[in-house]
Design a protein around this motif. Sequence first.
Motif, short mmCIF file in Angstrom:
data_model
loop_
_atom_site.label_atom_id
_atom_site.label_comp_id
_atom_site.label_asym_id
_atom_site.label_seq_id
_atom_site.Cartn_x
_atom_site.Cartn_y
_atom_site.Cartn_z
N ALA A 128 0.77 -1.12 -0.17
CA ALA A 128 -0.04 0.18 0.16
C ALA A 128 0.91 1.29 -0.09
O ALA A 128 0.29 2.41 0.35
N HIS A 129 2.03 1.26 -0.35
CA HIS A 129 2.86 2.53 -0.42
C HIS A 129 2.39 3.25 -1.48
O HIS A 129 2.14 2.71 -2.72
N PRO A 130 2.24 4.68 -1.51
CA PRO A 130 1.67 5.46 -2.63
C PRO A 130 2.38 5.41 -3.98
O PRO A 130 1.71 5.64 -4.96
N ASP A 131 3.68 5.15 -3.75
CA ASP A 131 4.39 5.16 -5.04
C ASP A 131 4.97 3.73 -5.77
O ASP A 131 5.70 3.90 -6.70
N TRP A 132 4.45 2.79 -5.06
CA TRP A 132 4.77 1.32 -5.54
C TRP A 132 3.47 0.46 -5.58
O TRP A 132 2.52 0.86 -5.46
N TYR A 133 3.76 -0.85 -6.01
CA TYR A 133 2.59 -1.61 -6.13
C TYR A 133 1.90 -2.00 -4.86
O TYR A 133 2.68 -2.04 -3.87
N GLY A 134 0.38 -1.87 -4.84
CA GLY A 134 -0.11 -2.37 -3.73
C GLY A 134 -0.86 -3.57 -4.27
O GLY A 134 -1.33 -3.70 -5.49
N ILE A 135 -1.27 -4.46 -3.31
CA ILE A 135 -1.83 -5.90 -3.81
C ILE A 135 -3.21 -5.40 -4.41
O ILE A 135 -3.97 -4.76 -3.75
N LYS A 171 -11.20 -6.58 5.01
CA LYS A 171 -11.11 -4.76 5.15
C LYS A 171 -11.99 -4.12 4.45
O LYS A 171 -12.72 -3.48 4.78
N LYS A 172 -11.99 -4.33 2.97
CA LYS A 172 -12.60 -3.64 1.90
C LYS A 172 -13.99 -3.80 2.04
O LYS A 172 -14.96 -2.80 2.15
N PHE A 173 -14.51 -4.92 2.32
CA PHE A 173 -15.90 -5.30 2.40
C PHE A 173 -16.64 -4.83 3.64
O PHE A 173 -17.65 -4.10 3.60
N GLN A 174 -15.69 -4.63 4.66
CA GLN A 174 -16.26 -4.01 5.95
C GLN A 174 -16.51 -2.48 5.67
O GLN A 174 -17.51 -1.66 6.04
N GLN A 175 -15.62 -1.86 4.73
CA GLN A 175 -15.70 -0.38 4.59
C GLN A 175 -16.77 -0.30 3.61
O GLN A 175 -17.26 1.02 3.64
N GLU A 176 -17.28 -1.22 2.88
CA GLU A 176 -18.18 -1.00 1.81
C GLU A 176 -19.66 -1.66 2.43
O GLU A 176 -20.72 -1.37 1.99
N GLY A 177 -19.53 -1.90 3.96
CA GLY A 177 -20.99 -2.34 4.47
C GLY A 177 -21.57 -3.75 4.19
O GLY A 177 -22.43 -4.03 4.08
N LEU A 178 -20.46 -4.42 3.60
CA LEU A 178 -20.69 -5.70 3.08
C LEU A 178 -20.32 -6.72 3.93
O LEU A 178 -19.32 -6.60 4.80
N ASP A 179 -21.07 -8.01 4.02
CA ASP A 179 -20.65 -9.10 4.91
C ASP A 179 -19.58 -9.77 4.23
O ASP A 179 -19.94 -10.66 3.52
N THR A 230 -7.64 0.74 0.36
CA THR A 230 -7.97 0.07 1.59
C THR A 230 -7.54 0.71 2.67
O THR A 230 -8.03 0.79 3.69
N TRP A 231 -6.08 0.69 2.77
CA TRP A 231 -5.43 1.16 3.93
C TRP A 231 -4.91 2.77 3.64
O TRP A 231 -4.58 3.02 2.59
N GLU A 232 -5.08 3.07 4.81
CA GLU A 232 -4.79 4.68 4.93
C GLU A 232 -3.39 5.20 4.68
O GLU A 232 -3.22 6.43 4.08
N GLN A 233 -2.40 4.09 4.81
CA GLN A 233 -0.91 4.45 4.51
C GLN A 233 -0.26 3.14 4.49
O GLN A 233 -0.80 1.98 4.71
N ALA A 234 0.77 3.21 4.01
CA ALA A 234 1.82 1.86 3.70
C ALA A 234 1.95 1.05 4.89
O ALA A 234 1.90 1.71 6.31
N TYR A 235 1.75 -0.16 4.92
CA TYR A 235 2.08 -1.15 6.00
C TYR A 235 2.96 -2.26 5.90
O TYR A 235 3.17 -2.58 4.66
N GLN A 313 3.10 -2.15 14.79
CA GLN A 313 2.07 -2.46 15.67
C GLN A 313 0.45 -2.26 15.20
O GLN A 313 -0.41 -2.83 15.61
N PHE A 314 0.42 -1.24 14.61
CA PHE A 314 -0.75 -0.90 14.00
C PHE A 314 -1.21 -2.07 12.91
O PHE A 314 -2.40 -2.47 13.15
N THR A 315 -0.42 -2.88 12.24
CA THR A 315 -0.82 -3.65 11.39
C THR A 315 -1.23 -4.85 12.29
O THR A 315 -2.01 -5.37 11.92
#
Length: 343
Positions: A128-135, A171-179, A230-235, A313-315
């Motif tokens: 999830a780095h803004p300048d590199w590939y994210g899954i 994580k994305k499903f939860q953000q979208e209100g999906l189960d 999905t993630w607010e910043q890289a992890y 720790q956040f992750t």
Amino acid sequence: MPFDNSSRRSFLKSSAAIGTLGMSGLAGCSALSNVTGGTPELNLAFTVPIENIASLFAIEDIQSELTNLGSEYELNVTRDQSTPDSLNKMAAGNADMALLSTVSYASAVRQEAVPGNISMIATDFWDAHPDWYGITIFSGSDSDITEPADLEGATIGVNAQGTGVHALIVKKFQQEGLDPENDAEIVELPFPTFVEAINDGRIDAGVFPAIFAVSARGEGFTEVYTSQDTWEQAYPFAYTVASNNSLDEKGDAIAAWGEDFREMVNYAYDNRSEVVSLAAEYFELPEPLVDGFFLTNNDYYRQDLTIDMDRLQFTMDEMVNLGFVEESFDVTEYATNDYIPEN
């Protein structure tokens, strides 16, 4: 280098049993080193070639560029089918270090899967780095699934449930209100089969790590969403861990390996074309596939091998929130930057 381990490397003279090795990928092995009190022998296990950049330690032409390998430690590099296999090897005393990812690391720590437990000693790559590939989740080139909400009712491919890539769906499903359990069907398939499975209609979409996203882009697949969405910043996503017993018994050798790890990554970026060819040949992969992502912006962020304790720790806390780990823990008790030089 920013830190000097010369005072730490007095060579380990104590005897140690020689463990049985798994699959081949032997690098600079000295069979009698541990029993004769010679150069310490380290065993490194990985699962995904190239994507786990530490797998490059298996390539002899790259070994020859490293300062400490062969003088301050010898190295056996083995490939396992899964991270549980690597953890089992560590538990049996047949591996000192292994490549793990978010969920496997957290689970191993919480379950004390390795006697004496483990410590993270390096970051292999970030997601999830803004300048590199994210899954990324891709659907077919002519699919009606073009955004996350369209995944409701879809069949989605993952390599295994309960993993870090599966967490990206939850994580994305939860953000979208999906189960995530009832609003889609999660199908387990090997990553290399995803393109064919989407084209054949067996799955509607799939989670593509960097090495497999090359084929998805080549097919003109539709990008549904990325980890950056999905993630607010890289992890930190993948890591090198060592058994605490090995750190106690072979700490100087592991610190020498850490210096070489930093040196190897720098060498790979400085000599990309050569390393791409060497890696493709050694791991028997098409060179255009490796060239299509490795060490480019279609690859993960890899340059920072040290451990960001706050982001780690956040992750780990997020893995608990998503239901992948039962209880969190203080990562500073199971991670250290003592063995990797700073950038």
